[in-house]
Write a protein that holds these residues in place. Structure first.
Motif, PDB file in Angstrom:
ATOM      1  N   ALA A  14      -1.238   3.805   6.622  1.00  0.00           N
ATOM      2  CA  ALA A  14      -0.640   3.839   5.493  1.00  0.00           C
ATOM      3  C   ALA A  14      -0.406   4.382   4.505  1.00  0.00           C
ATOM      4  O   ALA A  14      -1.231   5.501   4.746  1.00  0.00           O
ATOM      5  CB  ALA A  14      -0.134   1.901   5.675  1.00  0.00           C
ATOM      6  N   GLY A  15       0.953   4.324   3.171  1.00  0.00           N
ATOM      7  CA  GLY A  15       0.893   5.018   2.589  1.00  0.00           C
ATOM      8  C   GLY A  15       1.480   6.684   2.409  1.00  0.00           C
ATOM      9  O   GLY A  15       2.020   6.462   3.680  1.00  0.00           O
ATOM     10  N   PHE A  16       1.918   7.216   0.841  1.00  0.00           N
ATOM     11  CA  PHE A  16       2.065   8.768   1.315  1.00  0.00           C
ATOM     12  C   PHE A  16       2.338   9.627   2.302  1.00  0.00           C
ATOM     13  O   PHE A  16       2.909   9.714   3.008  1.00  0.00           O
ATOM     14  CB  PHE A  16       2.706   9.164   0.048  1.00  0.00           C
ATOM     15  CG  PHE A  16       1.530   9.624  -0.665  1.00  0.00           C
ATOM     16  CD1 PHE A  16       0.206   9.350  -0.982  1.00  0.00           C
ATOM     17  CD2 PHE A  16       1.117  10.582   0.272  1.00  0.00           C
ATOM     18  CE1 PHE A  16      -0.903  10.470  -1.612  1.00  0.00           C
ATOM     19  CE2 PHE A  16       0.252  11.945  -0.693  1.00  0.00           C
ATOM     20  CZ  PHE A  16      -0.675  11.447  -0.866  1.00  0.00           C
ATOM     21  N   VAL A  17       0.131   9.284   3.276  1.00  0.00           N
ATOM     22  CA  VAL A  17       0.354  10.808   3.747  1.00  0.00           C
ATOM     23  C   VAL A  17       0.553   9.531   5.481  1.00  0.00           C
ATOM     24  O   VAL A  17       1.344  10.638   6.434  1.00  0.00           O
ATOM     25  CB  VAL A  17      -1.495  10.529   4.025  1.00  0.00           C
ATOM     26  CG1 VAL A  17      -2.018  11.235   5.358  1.00  0.00           C
ATOM     27  CG2 VAL A  17      -1.635  11.198   2.866  1.00  0.00           C
ATOM     28  N   ASP A  73      -3.296   7.997   8.844  1.00  0.00           N
ATOM     29  CA  ASP A  73      -3.455   6.211   8.109  1.00  0.00           C
ATOM     30  C   ASP A  73      -2.401   5.929   8.574  1.00  0.00           C
ATOM     31  O   ASP A  73      -1.458   6.084   9.646  1.00  0.00           O
ATOM     32  CB  ASP A  73      -3.196   7.293   6.643  1.00  0.00           C
ATOM     33  CG  ASP A  73      -3.771   6.638   6.180  1.00  0.00           C
ATOM     34  OD1 ASP A  73      -4.132   5.125   6.184  1.00  0.00           O
ATOM     35  OD2 ASP A  73      -3.549   7.275   4.911  1.00  0.00           O
ATOM     36  N   LEU A 112       1.137  -0.808   0.173  1.00  0.00           N
ATOM     37  CA  LEU A 112      -0.939   0.012   0.070  1.00  0.00           C
ATOM     38  C   LEU A 112       0.648   1.635   0.027  1.00  0.00           C
ATOM     39  O   LEU A 112       1.407   1.370   0.942  1.00  0.00           O
ATOM     40  CB  LEU A 112      -0.788  -0.019   1.066  1.00  0.00           C
ATOM     41  CG  LEU A 112      -1.762   1.269   1.342  1.00  0.00           C
ATOM     42  CD1 LEU A 112      -3.162   0.575   0.409  1.00  0.00           C
ATOM     43  CD2 LEU A 112      -2.679   1.109   2.998  1.00  0.00           C
ATOM     44  N   VAL A 113       0.439   2.094  -1.050  1.00  0.00           N
ATOM     45  CA  VAL A 113       1.561   3.276  -1.000  1.00  0.00           C
ATOM     46  C   VAL A 113       0.590   4.277  -1.091  1.00  0.00           C
ATOM     47  O   VAL A 113       1.484   5.812  -0.794  1.00  0.00           O
ATOM     48  CB  VAL A 113       1.936   2.992  -2.299  1.00  0.00           C
ATOM     49  CG1 VAL A 113       3.743   2.306  -2.255  1.00  0.00           C
ATOM     50  CG2 VAL A 113       1.765   3.299  -3.859  1.00  0.00           C
ATOM     51  N   THR A 114      -0.857   4.346  -1.845  1.00  0.00           N
ATOM     52  CA  THR A 114      -1.273   5.666  -1.240  1.00  0.00           C
ATOM     53  C   THR A 114      -2.159   5.747  -0.572  1.00  0.00           C
ATOM     54  O   THR A 114      -2.279   5.266   0.520  1.00  0.00           O
ATOM     55  CB  THR A 114      -2.288   5.280  -2.921  1.00  0.00           C
ATOM     56  OG1 THR A 114      -3.027   4.790  -1.762  1.00  0.00           O
ATOM     57  CG2 THR A 114      -1.506   5.377  -4.100  1.00  0.00           C
ATOM     58  N   GLY A 115      -2.198   7.079  -0.165  1.00  0.00           N
ATOM     59  CA  GLY A 115      -3.179   6.758   1.369  1.00  0.00           C
ATOM     60  C   GLY A 115      -4.915   6.771   1.592  1.00  0.00           C
ATOM     61  O   GLY A 115      -5.725   6.865   2.023  1.00  0.00           O
ATOM     62  N   GLY A 116      -5.189   5.675   0.466  1.00  0.00           N
ATOM     63  CA  GLY A 116      -6.536   6.157  -0.038  1.00  0.00           C
ATOM     64  C   GLY A 116      -7.058   6.789  -0.586  1.00  0.00           C
ATOM     65  O   GLY A 116      -6.957   8.064  -0.817  1.00  0.00           O
TER      66      GLY A 116
END
Lengths: 891, 388
Positions: free
Chosen positions: B344-347, B342, A169-173
């Protein structure tokens, strides 16, 4: 997923049933001419999967044959996950039918069939039909292959899901995607590339205004305070001015000074008078003293002058002796010269006589010529002959008279010159002895007389003997010759004029003039006959000529008589005589020159001696004059007073001058303060009063002005306004600082988010890029592809240069788009998802070289992915080496 | 004789650190306090109000400001107002006092712009003399009250001094100047010396008092303060008589607003509740309060959010005005805070990075910005979550 066969019945243009089967695992190519139905085949595949059999949508209805409108059907056989499936759909609207059967004997109908199909192939369903999603990307319809690979939202989700499954998972959704936008929006609202915006900008603008307002108000505040200070100072000055001034005292002081001035004026007049008297007395005394001094000086000056005169007397005697010596030598030379000159005179006389004779001859010739003319007009001449003869008879003319006058003058001058140098012999004898004395044989005129003598003179005294006197006169010979020449000239002139004396000549001339005047009157008539001769002063007219002739004859007669001629001599003999006489004259002249030269030395000595004598005498005469003049002056002076009287008068005047000066000093001492000083003080006092009054007026005006200014400003409450402006400025400053901080916070947040997001996207795009790159190397070695976060091709990098996708050629765009689709398909397969690539009329823009490379790419990709190529370009695609497909009517 | 002693009204003062609406109200309160003083005098039966300097904030005040103050005084006809210049409104040629003198001053307003004893009343046969020491400059080196020692008044007269400045050797509030000898009242035979300049009410000795400003105007606490209440807000009711007994001096409240300075250190989110309780307990009518709140310490992101909601957006809005300084309040995001943003993820990556920067003490300004950014991210994330 692998498609195995497709069967169409009454679908679109196909009437009856047609099949394409034996579709292989790798690359398949269906070659067919245009209008064969290749695109319809792709449409049928789409319809079988995504369109619901019961759909009543217009585009589904459009599957029916244009003419017969029979129910279209599609059967599609495919393999998924090792099982074989067959979907059969009849598109009959509400009566439509869908059947899905599996090799494991499962059978699904209608909705169940649609749902299972969605599950199998991973697309979402809708009310009327499925959303193709990623299949729309993999199945490229005719004319759409050359554009960018556009992923709709569903397709993107599919790919993202696929990628996240691979890279995590790389984006924050969904929320994560919105945050950077929200932050960016907030930052944009606050600050743009050109600085603050919105409320921030308003605050900055207002701060600028507020600062200016503070500056303006501060200046105004200072101005009002300055008014107050100035007013205070002016009031203080005014008070001081008024306190420090006594008008009455000032007036009294001024009056006092004016009184003083009146007194001073009187005294100044007295001093002036005394000064004049003293000056006059001094001048008189000085003058008297000068007279005394001058007299003493004059007496003293006479003594050296008289000594000089005495000295000059001695010098005169010496000079006279030297002159006598020189005279002796000169007299000898002069005797010789006198003899020569007598001869020269005689020669000259002879010359003149011969000239006259020549004139006579000339006249005679002219008369002869004129006689000829006159004879021709004798009648005319007769009348005036007599007159002419009378004029001719008078020899005396104006010129003759002038000549006689000059000769008389010269005789007188010669006599005078002789008498000037003649030695005067004075006689003083008793009257009774007068007859006993003979001078050159002549008795003396009176008992006491004197006579000048030039030459050797003998004085005979009866019963005593003789005394011979021979004066040594310089140039005696020349003087005698001059007189003789003058006497001779006078004789000649009288003779020429035919008269005895000057008076007779003048009378004859006057007579002759009268004749001429009368002749002139007649001559005017003769002018017409005789032209006249200007060169001979002969007027025109016969009369003139006759007169002239008569004149000539008259003159000829006179001249002949004078020349003692009885007849006209021959011209040759005359010329000979003249020449001889000229030769004699030249010889005599040479002899005179020699004699002159011989006499030059003694004459010069005599000249020097005479010059010296003259100088001495001149100096003596001058000195004598000076002495006489001074003596006369002195004598005249003494007549007005003796030396003693003069000295006494001078002393008296000097005493008077001292008295006058003493009086002046006394007056000056009594004078007191000067008028100028009093005037200056009066002027100063007057100015002081004027200044005082001006100052009072000026200060009063200023006080009024400043009071008015203060009263005009105080109501505004400048300082209170300033407080408000400063508060506003401080508030805005704080607000701006807060905005700055907020913008900085947002900027940092945005930068951090974008960096993190960029890194994440790079990571999750990597699997796609890594799948594209092997193909890209085959197509464009040394190139890299750049994808954006939406999985779209952003650019191509070649030799380190980035080329945006939009600027690439159509062929390259299409090729890159195909490569990317292949990569997507591989990625999907890698994640265990179904994927088949269908290219309908793709690669239309590729050149020969590139299309070969693309064939290689397709064949290599075909090792993993099922690819179906639909094309109309048979010859070209035979080089693809793919499994050929055919559309055949079902048997 | 009874009179009210006040000083330092500083009418016209501006409050730049508040929004204009609030600043206007605070300014208005300084005008209104004239009426409060008048009413207090009438209520207490006092016949005079002595204002010991700084009636006005500056020299060049608007006619509206001057006129309104004088008109308020006029309306209390039984009260004689004695006004003296201070350092803010000192005497100067053609200045404020000349202007007042030129205006149609009501009979019950007296200006004392020159030193020298002036009879102001007669207290049962005993003349009452006022000995003012007006300021001619902002600051004077000489003790302007010195003259009072030698200025004669009739035998038996009641002498009241009035001065503006600092009592020498008595405390040191602010920039002390215009020194007055602490023994002046005794030396000059004053029954009372009414002092102005200091805004805090102080008893110097039995006969010398500072009234303080009748309406608070600054967040300044008295020394060794036990409450958060700042200086000012009261005047003095003084009663003197000829016996030269110690005057009776009674403080009376006059301020419309009470100013509080509150400093709190927050280390746990739970302390936010207690802070809110404390603030609410300050007064039954919170709109009478002007608050200077300074918080420091450390809060989590969720705690900070609660602080914003409960204090800044909550009770803070009930006050007349609140000045708020949180520059000392650090953020310490917890794992839960970050997980809230969050997992996970870039945020989350960005949040982690901001937390690292915020924790880096070597660059304070950047750390502060990062902390604010993190707070913003937290709020933004929650906001987006609420929308989605």
């Amino acid at each position: 997923m692998k498609i195995r066969s497709v069967e169409l019945t009454n679908f679109r243009k196909f009437v009856g049933t047609f099949r394409v089967d034996c579709i292989g695992d790798n690359v398949n190519v269906l070659v067919g001419r245009n209008e064969l139905g290749k695109s319809t085949l792709l449409e049928a595949i789409n319809a079988a999967i995504f369109e619901k059999a019961k759909s009543t949508a217009a585009h589904v209805k459009a599957f029916r044959h244009l003419a017969n409108q029979t129910v279209p059907e599609v059967k599609l056989a495919f393999d998924v996950d090792g099982k074989s499936w067959l979907i059969h759909k009849r598109f009959a609207g509400q009566a439509g039918k869908a059947m899905l059967s599996c090799s494991d004997q499962r059978l699904f109908e209608d909705e169940a069939a649609e749902a299972e199909l969605q599950r199998l192939l991973g697309f979402s369903g809708g009310r009327s039909g499925g959303e193709p999603g990623i299949w729309g990307t993999l199945w490229v319809q005719q004319g759409q292959s050359f554009g960018d690979v556009e992923l709709n939202e569903q397709a993107q989700r599919t790919m993202q899901g696929c990628l996240e499954a691979q890279v995590g998972l790389v984006t924050g959704g969904t929320r994560g995607q919105k945050i950077p936008k929200a932050v960016r929006d907030a930052l944009d609202a606050l600050r743009g590339a050109r600085g603050p915006r919105g409320r921030f900008k308003d605050a900055v603008d207002k701060l600028s205004d507020a600062k200016q307002q503070v500056i303006d108000l501060e200046a105004k505040r200072q101005a009002v305070f300055q008014f107050m200070e100035d007013l205070g100072r002016n009031k203080h000055d005014l008070k001081q001015e008024l306190d420090g001034w006594d008008e009455n005292a000032h007036r009294l002081e001024l009056e006092g000074e004016r009184t003083k001035r009146t007194v001073a004026v009187t005294r100044a007049a007295e001093v002036g008078s005394a000064r004049s008297a003293a000056k006059l007395a001094l001048e008189r005394a000085t003058q008297a003293r000068k007279l005394v001094d001058d007299r003493v000086k004059a007496v003293e000056e006479l003594r050296p002058l008289e000594a000089s005169l005495s000295e000059l007397g001695a010098q005169n005697d010496a000079a006279l002796a030297a002159q006598a010596d020189a005279q002796v030598a000169v007299s000898k030379g002069e005797a010789k010269l006198a003899d020569l000159r007598i001869k020269t005179t005689q020669n000259a006389e002879r010359t003149r006589k011969l000239e006259r004779v020549r004139n006579v001859v000339t006249l005679s010739a002219e008369a002869t010529q004129h006689q000829h003319v006159i004879d021709t007009s004798a009648a005319l001449e007769l009348e005036r002959q007599h007159l002419g003869e009378m004029i001719g008879a008078i020899a005396a003319t104006d010129e003759g008279v002038t000549r006689i006058e000059e000769a008389v003058t010269e005789c007188a001058a010669a006599d005078a010159a002789m008498s000037a140098v003649a030695t005067t012999v004075s006689f003083a004898v008793h009257d009774d002895a007068r007859d006993s004395i003979l001078v050159d044989g002549n008795a003396i005129a009176a008992s006491a007389s004197s006579m000048p003598i030039m030459g050797k003179t003998t004085v005979a005294i009866a019963r005593v003997g003789t005394i011979t006197i021979e004066p040594q006169i310089k140039n005696r010979g020349a003087l005698l010759a001059r007189r003789e020449a003058a006497v001779q000239e006078m004789k000649d002139a009288l003779q020429a004029a035919g008269v005895e004396s000057l008076a007779a000549a003048r009378a004859a001339t006057a007579q002759r003039k009268e004749h001429v005047r009368r002749l002139s009157d007649i001559g005017k008539e003769l002018a017409r006959l005789v032209p006249g001769d200007k060169s001979k002063k002969l007027a025109p007219g016969l009369d003139a000529l006759r007169s002239h002739l008569s004149e000539l004859r008259g003159r000829l007669k006179v001249d002949m008589k004078a020349c003692e001629l009885t007849e006209i001599p021959a011209e040759s003999a005359l010329a000979r005589d003249i020449q001889e006489n000229l030769d004699d004259g030249a010889r005599l002249e040479a002899e005179i020159k020699t004699a002159d030269a011989e006499m030059a030395g003694p004459a010069d000595v005599l000249l020097q001696a005479e010059k010296k004598l003259r100088q001495v005498r001149e100096r003596m005469a001058g000195l004598n004059g000076t002495i006489e003049s001074k003596k006369a002056d002195l004598a005249a002076s003494r007549t007005s007073g003796s030396d003693e009287q003069l000295a006494s008068a001078a002393e008296a005047l000097e005493r008077e001058a001292v008295v006058a000066d003493t009086l002046l000093i006394e007056k000056e001492r009594e004078e007191g303060e000067s008028l100028e000083a009093i005037d200056a003080r009066i002027k100063r006092l007057e100015r002081a009063a004027s200044n005082h009054h001006q100052s009072i007026a000026s200060l009063s005006n200023e006080v009024t002005r400043l009071t008015a200014l203060i009263e005009a400003n105080e109501g505004a409450g400048v300082e209170e306004m300033l407080l408000g402006a400063e508060a506003e400025r401080d508030r805005l400053t704080n607000t701006i600082a807060e905005f700055h901080e907020e913008a900085d916070v947002l900027q940092l947040l945005l930068d951090t988010l974008e960096t993190a997001e960029g890194e994440a996207k790079t990571r999750y795009l990597a699997p796609v890029v890594s799948r594209v790159e092997p193909y890209l190397k085959m197509l464009l070695p040394g190139s890299n592809i750049v994808l954006d976060e939406n999985l779209q091709i952003a650019a191509l990098q070649r030799s380190g240069q980035r080329e945006d996708f939009e600027v690439l050629s159509g062929g390259t765009k299409e090729q890159l788009a195909v490569l990317t689709r292949l990569a997507f398909a591989e990625l999907l397969l890698g994640q265990g998802r179904p994927a088949t690539v269908i290219l309908d009329d793709a690669l239309a823009f590729s050149d020969d070289e590139r299309i070969e490379s693309m064939f290689d790419v397709l064949m290599r990709a075909g090792e993993n992915v099922q690819i179906i190529v639909l094309t109309c370009r048979k010859r070209l695609f035979t080089r693809l080496g793919a499994s050929p497909l055919e559309i055949r009517a079902a048997s | 004789m009874k009179f009210i002693h006040s000083s330092d009204l500083q009418i016209g003062k501006a409050f730049g650190y508040f929004v204009p609406e609030v600043a206007n109200i605070l300014q208005d309160a300084r005008q209104a306090v004239v009426r409060t003083l008048g009413e207090a005098a009438v209520e207490a039966g006092a016949t005079a109000v002595l204002i010991a300097g700084d009636i006005f904030e500056k020299q060049q005040m608007s006619q509206q400001t001057l006129g309104r103050a004088i008109e308020n005084m006029r309306s209390f006809s039984t009260v004689q107002w004695h006004l003296m210049p201070g350092n803010h409104d000192h005497v100067r040629e053609s200045g404020l006092w000349d202007r007042l003198a030129r205006s149609q001053l009501p009979a019950n307003v007296s200006l004392h712009v020159r030193p020298g004893a002036v009879q102001i009343a007669d207290d049962d046969g005993a003349p009452v003399f006022l000995l003012p020491a007006p300021l001619r400059f902002t600051s004077s080196v000489d003790d302007l009250t010195a003259y009072m020692n030698d200025d004669p008044t009739p035998e038996g007269a009641i002498r009241i001094g009035m001065a503006h400045g600092s009592i020498q050797g008595f405390g040191s509030e602010g920039d002390a100047s215009n020194y007055v000898a602490p023994t002046r009242a005794d030396e000059a035979g004053l029954v009372y010396l009414a002092m102005g300049d200091w805004h805090r009410q102080i008893k110097v000795n039995d006969r010398c008092w500072y009234s303080g400003t009748p309406e608070p105007d600054q967040f300044k606490l008295p020394p060794n303060a036990v409450t958060s209440l700042c200086n000012g807000g009261s005047a003095l009711l003084v009663e003197v008589n000829r016996s030269r007994m110690v005057p009776s001096v009674t403080p009376i409240l006059t301020g419309r607003h009470q100013w509080h300075r509150i400093e709190r250190t927050l280390t746990e989110d739970s302390q936010i509740n207690s802070l809110e309780t404390q603030l609410r307990a300050l007064n039954s009518d919170l709109s009478e309060l002007v608050i200077d709140l300074r918080v420091e310490g450390v809060l989590s992101l969720s705690g900070r959010k609660a602080f914003e909601e409960q204090i800044v957006q909550g009770v803070g809005t009930a006050f007349r005005a609140m000045r708020f300084d949180d520059s000392g309040l650090a953020l310490n995001p917890t794992e839960q805070d970050l997980d809230d943003i969050d997992r996970a993820g870039f945020v989350r990556v960005a949040a982690d990075r901001l937390r690292l920067i915020a924790a880096d003490a070597s660059n304070g300004a950047r750390a502060h910005t990062a902390a604010q950014a993190l707070k913003r991210l937290y709020v933004e994330h929650l906001r987006q979550g609420a929308r989605s």
